[in-house]
Design a protein around this motif. Structure first.
Motif, PDB file in Angstrom:
ATOM      1  N   LEU A 223       0.692  -1.400   0.395  1.00  0.00           N
ATOM      2  CA  LEU A 223       0.197  -0.176  -0.016  1.00  0.00           C
ATOM      3  C   LEU A 223       0.731   0.775  -0.001  1.00  0.00           C
ATOM      4  CD1 LEU A 223      -2.763   1.283   0.358  1.00  0.00           C
ATOM      5  CD2 LEU A 223      -2.362   1.385   2.700  1.00  0.00           C
ATOM      6  N   PRO A 224       1.087   2.377  -0.811  1.00  0.00           N
ATOM      7  CA  PRO A 224       1.691   3.694  -0.680  1.00  0.00           C
ATOM      8  C   PRO A 224       0.620   4.315   0.250  1.00  0.00           C
ATOM      9  CG  PRO A 224       0.315   3.186  -2.932  1.00  0.00           C
ATOM     10  CD  PRO A 224      -0.245   1.682  -2.016  1.00  0.00           C
ATOM     11  N   SER A 225       1.269   5.125   0.301  1.00  0.00           N
ATOM     12  CA  SER A 225       0.908   6.384   1.459  1.00  0.00           C
ATOM     13  C   SER A 225       1.750   7.834   0.742  1.00  0.00           C
ATOM     14  CB  SER A 225       0.983   6.591   2.726  1.00  0.00           C
ATOM     15  OG  SER A 225       0.324   5.284   3.273  1.00  0.00           O
ATOM     16  N   PRO A 226       0.993   8.796   1.478  1.00  0.00           N
ATOM     17  CA  PRO A 226       1.796   9.466   0.834  1.00  0.00           C
ATOM     18  C   PRO A 226       3.188   9.963   2.239  1.00  0.00           C
ATOM     19  CG  PRO A 226      -0.097  10.632   1.998  1.00  0.00           C
ATOM     20  CD  PRO A 226       0.091   8.912   1.599  1.00  0.00           C
ATOM     21  N   PRO A 230       5.328  15.036   1.212  1.00  0.00           N
ATOM     22  CA  PRO A 230       4.560  13.697  -0.505  1.00  0.00           C
ATOM     23  C   PRO A 230       4.483  14.533  -1.532  1.00  0.00           C
ATOM     24  CG  PRO A 230       2.878  15.430   1.464  1.00  0.00           C
ATOM     25  CD  PRO A 230       4.158  16.045   2.099  1.00  0.00           C
ATOM     26  N   ILE A 234       7.406   9.188  -0.688  1.00  0.00           N
ATOM     27  CA  ILE A 234       6.657   8.153  -0.946  1.00  0.00           C
ATOM     28  C   ILE A 234       6.693   7.289   0.251  1.00  0.00           C
ATOM     29  CG2 ILE A 234       7.272   6.928  -2.725  1.00  0.00           C
ATOM     30  CD1 ILE A 234       4.033   7.156  -4.108  1.00  0.00           C
ATOM     31  N   PHE A 236       5.474   3.377   1.505  1.00  0.00           N
ATOM     32  CA  PHE A 236       5.212   1.735   1.507  1.00  0.00           C
ATOM     33  C   PHE A 236       5.093   1.201   2.443  1.00  0.00           C
ATOM     34  CE2 PHE A 236       5.987   3.400  -3.155  1.00  0.00           C
ATOM     35  CZ  PHE A 236       5.102   2.550  -4.200  1.00  0.00           C
TER      36      PHE A 236
END
Lengths: 729, 128, 175
Positions: A223-226, A230, A234, A236
């Motif tokens: 799952l990628p997240s800011p 940002p 990135i 992960f």
């Protein structure tokens, strides 16, 4: 056999239809039998796995599911509803198993074997033409439906027990959710690996991390997240199922900016002890693992080779000894260099390219404003601003280009090492001389140049330079000599590799080429053409495959490697005296200044560094000399060539005023006549892709930001051809 | 000009989505990403008015991409359409709950896709 | 809903078919372990006949657009287009196959093919109809027509589809 039986049963006018039907049924059974057989096998494998302690292979379940799906489709095609319905129920059960909606010990799952047996019976009945037992099948289908209902999720939601941010769970597909539950069931530990990457180059680091995880378990979800920043970072989160515990996982995933947490372990306790591996570590795993890392030198004097070593030393220290921060500090202060992935520079270069196109649009606007009397003043101001922008852009462009440029010295040093090693192996005394080591080339081109160049030098060492005895007998100095010379010519670099060896035997090449069927026996080829056959695949003039140059890379590969970079290679050789290989390469694959010209309906770009001057030419100024059009340019005749004639362009207007673009190539001059000059632009020359590999007089094409392509004129070809024709006349 | 990002790993499907959207009344710029990763790389470089994504993709799945986009302040407002073969109700529900604006099942009807996209593009316009 | 755009609805019918075909093909991946071996073909029309090319060699399908003429080229070379940072040659397939040639108009499509070694070529066709999963047994070698560009023929009911050899289609050398 089937036909006989149906004949016996059939009567009257139905006979024909019955016969067709029987034939169809037979066809169906032949095909379905295979599927059924596979299902029997797979199901018995599944049974074994179910009874054993081992885990059930999800691929096996998927496979049975697909078989049932195929069978259903097949039955549908032949209009066999009963078998179709039964196969459909099979599919339902297997889909339930696949997605974990149904457990392997549920009543529905237990019906699989029985169902398969029923399918087999139905098919035998079909083959033998006996009425199929639709009622039994229907009853069984009802039984399955009831069992499926009864097997419905007795979901004790394990997932709720996990210590994970809900955003992660929400993004799992149903299949991934099931894999997660399954892993928990199997007594695996579930870990969460969090890692932050540079947004521009996250893939390499992430794939490294993922493969490290795969060595010990399964990546259930990524799952990628800011990131915290940002814009540039990135994050992960990898949800990982593994048999090893969190501590061991942490050790294995010893990457910077990476946190490993346990969200579920077998004992059931969801610990959230987290360990950060030295956040302050300066070495980016992307960089150290990346290809062709480039050293950008902050201090002008330092040799780039040295700083590479210092950096990799720093990285090896930090990786093996995370505690050694002070040593790291001291190393860092010595070398003021940053390692940059060359792809980042590519991106930067592309951005500059985009800016240049935007700037072209702005100066176009300025010109339009300036021509209207109402807006002339604003137009003039905008033009001025645009000029300033232009200057800064040029600077930016050349700075970025500079960063990409590296001296050829690096390759030369490599060649010296190759020579030293080969000298020992071959027992030949060879002097390697270099000149032009400071000539700079695009880093990417240098990278790709290494192999071809090493190959050419090896060829010379191995084949061309004779043994000491042979040389002395031929009156040559005992030691052979290879001279490598690099010079810049305009936008190109020319590298010559010259040896004083035995030269190439043109007759031997001819014989060999005839043997290989590359040329016919009576074909008349010039010496140069014969020499260049050496670049064709499958031609080597020495029979033995030596360990030195017989490495599977022939001259044909050398040529195609160089052609890929937009370069070319030529051979010249005098028998007994030596061979010279000449490589010509573009300095960079980047932006040039181009003059845009128009003739008729078509536009072309001419690289500005070949343009000496431009002038308007009235028709009556054009004279003739020896059958060719010439212009009197300050007392000297200038040979003219009309672009419209050169390229057979329609709609050219030769009777009107023309513009002469005076092109210079070495000592040669040519005035190219065009209808109009349309100004200067920056252009990125791109190769033309397609079946026609090269067009005489065209070196590539460029985009002008308005969706269209515009051809770039190959000045050396146009000037060379025109002058040659003139001299021949 | 409005700009649309298409994220889809099948080249044929990508081409179909792009050509369907190129027929919109108003000209749009179409950018194509062949994987979730590529989308992540492209997102910071350009601003988009709408994103169309597949669910089943090799690197990260479409739901993960939707989740990322919605949790990133910079992209949170961009309308999102999921076009997927995954007919599963749960995935549909998940997609919508994560913040996708529409969910279409393949094979999609190009005219319907255009309608949905037009509405979303316009809706966003009105909000401002 | 399409009454006001009759010309578009015709187009859509094409695209819808294509979309269905592609999605079906995608979904029937499930069937790959089944008995039938199929080949995915992109079917297109040229001068009223059906032609096809292997889907995996198709990079994209674009609408006809303005081209830049290439000098010193045979007449089957239509010119080049700029396509997302690349400059790609477009070949007049009808001319290559010796068919009647009509003026390129906006309704036609360019199929961009790709292959090994970064090779790219555009071919101009009349329209693109669908992705068809052709059972292997319906495909047979073509009787040596033209110059070998049509390598195989696929029989589909009453219709024959000429399958282009993708490498020849990419290369079109010295027709």
């Amino acid at each position: 056999m089937a036909a006989e039986k149906s004949n016996r049963k059939s009567q009257g006018s139905d006979a024909k239809a019955e016969k067709t039907k029987a034939k169809e049924n037979h066809e169906f059974v032949t095909e379905a039998e295979e599927i059924l057989e596979r299902m029997f096998e797979d199901l018995s494998d599944l049974q074994e796995q179910r009874n054993g302690a081992g885990e059930i292979n999800p691929d096996l379940v998927n496979q049975i599911f697909r078989s049932a799906h195929t069978l259903k489709g097949l039955a549908g095609m032949f209009g066999l509803d009963t078998i179709g319905h039964l196969a459909h129920r099979f599919e339902d059960i297997l889909d339930g198993l696949r997605l974990g909606r149904i457990s392997f010990n549920s009543p529905a799952a237990l019906l699989l074997d029985e169902g398969l047996a029923l399918l087999a019976i139905l098919m035998t009945q079909l083959e033998h033409g006996d009425g199929s037992d639709a009622q039994a099948a229907q009853a069984f289908i009802e039984q399955i439906d009831a069992a499926i209902d009864a097997s419905a999720p007795q979901r004790t939601d394990e997932l709720d027990a996990l210590d994970i941010d809900s955003s992660l769970l929400r993004a799992l597909t149903e299949y991934e959710e099931h894999r997660l539950r399954e892993s928990i069931h199997r007594g695996r530990n579930i870990g969460l690996v969090d890692s932050v990457f540079e947004i521009s180059a996250f893939e390499e680091g992430l794939s490294e991390l993922s493969s490290a995880v795969r060595e010990v378990g399964e990546v259930v979800s990524t799952l990628p997240s800011p990131g915290d920043a940002p814009e540039s970072e990135i994050r992960f989160s990898l949800l990982v199922a593994t048999d090893i515990d969190a501590g061991e996982l942490r050790e294995r995933l010893d990457y910077p900016d990476t946190i490993v947490q346990s969200v579920w372990n077998v004992s059931g306790a969801a610990g959230s002890t987290s360990a950060t591996v030295d956040d302050a570590m300066p070495v980016d795993p992307n960089g150290s693992a990346g290809e062709a890392p480039l050293v950008v030198d902050g201090s002008d004097g330092a040799s780039s080779e040295e700083s590479t070593d210092a950096d990799s030393l720093a990285s090896s220290l930090s990786w093996s000894n995370p505690g050694g921060a002070s040593e790291l500090e001291s190393l860092r202060s010595i070398s003021e260099t940053v390692r940059v992935d060359i792809r980042k520079l590519d991106e930067l270069m592309n951005l500059v390219g985009d800016l240049v196109i935007q700037r072209n649009a702005i100066s176009g606007l300025a010109t339009r404003l300036a021509t209207d009397s109402q807006t002339a003043k604003i137009g003039a101001e905008l033009a001025k601003t645009s000029k300033n922008l232009d200057r800064k852009l040029k600077e930016l462009q050349s700075r970025v280009l500079d960063v990409r440029m590296v001296p050829l010295r690096q390759i030369f040093e490599k060649l010296s090492r190759v020579n030293r090693r080969l000298r020992r192996d071959l027992g030949k005394e060879i002097e390697l001389e270099f000149s032009g080591a400071d000539t700079e080339l695009d880093k990417l081109i240098v990278e790709q140049l290494v192999d071809p160049l090493v190959h050419i030098v090896r060829n010379s060492l191995d084949h061309a330079i004779e043994s000491a005895e042979e040389r002395l007998a031929a009156g040559k100095p005992e030691a052979g000599r290879i001279r490598i010379n690099a010079v810049q010519r305009g936008n190109h670099i020319v590298i010559e590799v010259e040896d004083d060896g035995r030269g190439m035997d043109v007759e031997a090449i001819r014989v060999r080429a005839i043997e290989n069927g590359m040329i016919s026996e009576d074909e008349a080829l010039t010496r140069g053409e014969l020499l260049n056959l050496a670049f064709e695949a499958g031609l080597s003039t020495r029979d033995e495959v030596s360990s030195i140059s017989g490495r599977g890379v022939g001259m044909d590969i050398v040529r195609s490697n160089l052609a890929e970079m937009g370069g070319m290679v030529e051979l010249a050789s005098t028998e007994g005296r030596g061979t010279t290989v000449t490589i010509t390469l573009p300095i960079t694959l980047a932006i040039i200044q181009a003059l845009i010209v128009r003739t008729g309906t078509e536009r072309f770009a001419i690289p500005i560094n070949s343009v000496l001057e431009t002038m308007a030419v009235e028709p009556d100024e054009i004279g003739r000399s020896e059958g060719r059009e010439v212009l009197n340019l300050r007392g000297e005749p200038l040979l003219l060539r009309r672009l419209g004639e050169e390229f057979e362009i329609e709609g050219a207007s030769p009777e009107e005023r023309q513009f002469a673009v005076v092109l210079g190539m070495g000592e040669q001059r040519l005035g190219l006549l065009v209808d109009r000059l349309e100004g200067q632009r920056d252009a990125v020359i791109k190769p033309i892709k397609g079946p026609i590999q090269s067009i005489r007089g065209i070196s590539g094409a460029t985009e002008l930001g308005d969706h269209g392509a515009i051809l770039v004129i190959d000045v050396s070809a146009i000037v060379g051809d025109a002058v040659r024709r003139w001299e021949a006349a | 000009m409005q700009s649309i990002l298409i994220v889809e790993d099948s080249a044929t499907m990508r081409s179909l989505l792009a050509s369907s959207l190129e027929e919109l009344e108003s000209a749009v710029k179409i950018v194509e990403a062949e994987s979730g990763f590529e989308a992540l790389r492209i997102l910071p470089r350009e601003s988009f008015d709408l994103i169309v994504t597949d669910i089943n993709m090799p690197d990260i799945n479409g739901l993960e991409l939707v989740s990322f986009i919605r949790r990133n302040e910079k992209y949170a407002d961009i309308p999102l359409v999921i076009v997927s073969t995954e007919g599963s109700d749960r995935d549909r529900e998940k997609g919508l709950r994560l913040g996708a604006d529409a969910y279409m099942v393949k094979p999609f009807d190009p005219e319907m896709l255009r309608q949905v996209v037009l509405d979303l593009l316009a809706g966003r316009h009105e909000e401002r | 809903m399409n009454e006001s755009h009759p010309q578009r609805s015709k187009l859509d019918a094409n695209w819808e078919g294509l979309a269905r075909g592609a999605a079906d093909a995608w979904m029937s991946d499930v069937d790959e372990s089944g008995s039938e071996i199929c080949r995915e073909l992109l079917v297109f029309e040229l001068e009223g006949s059906a032609y096809a090319i292997a889907v995996e060699r198709v990079r994209e399908i674009i609408r006809m657009r303005e081209m830049t003429r290439l000098p010193r080229c045979p007449d089957w070379m239509l010119g080049v287009i700029a396509l997302r940072g690349e400059v790609v040659e477009v070949v007049d397939l009808a001319k290559c196959l010796g068919l009647a040639v009509r003026e390129p108009d906006r309704s036609r499509r360019i199929i961009v093919l790709h292959g090994d070694f970064d090779r790219v070529t555009g071919i101009l066709v009349d329209s693109v109809s669908e992705v068809y999963r052709a059972p292997e047994e319906s495909i047979m070698p073509a009787q040596s027509l033209d110059f070998g560009a049509v390598s195989e023929v696929c029989r589909r009911g009453e219709q024959f589809i000429s399958i282009l050899d993708p490498d020849i289609a990419l290369g079109f050398p010295n027709v």
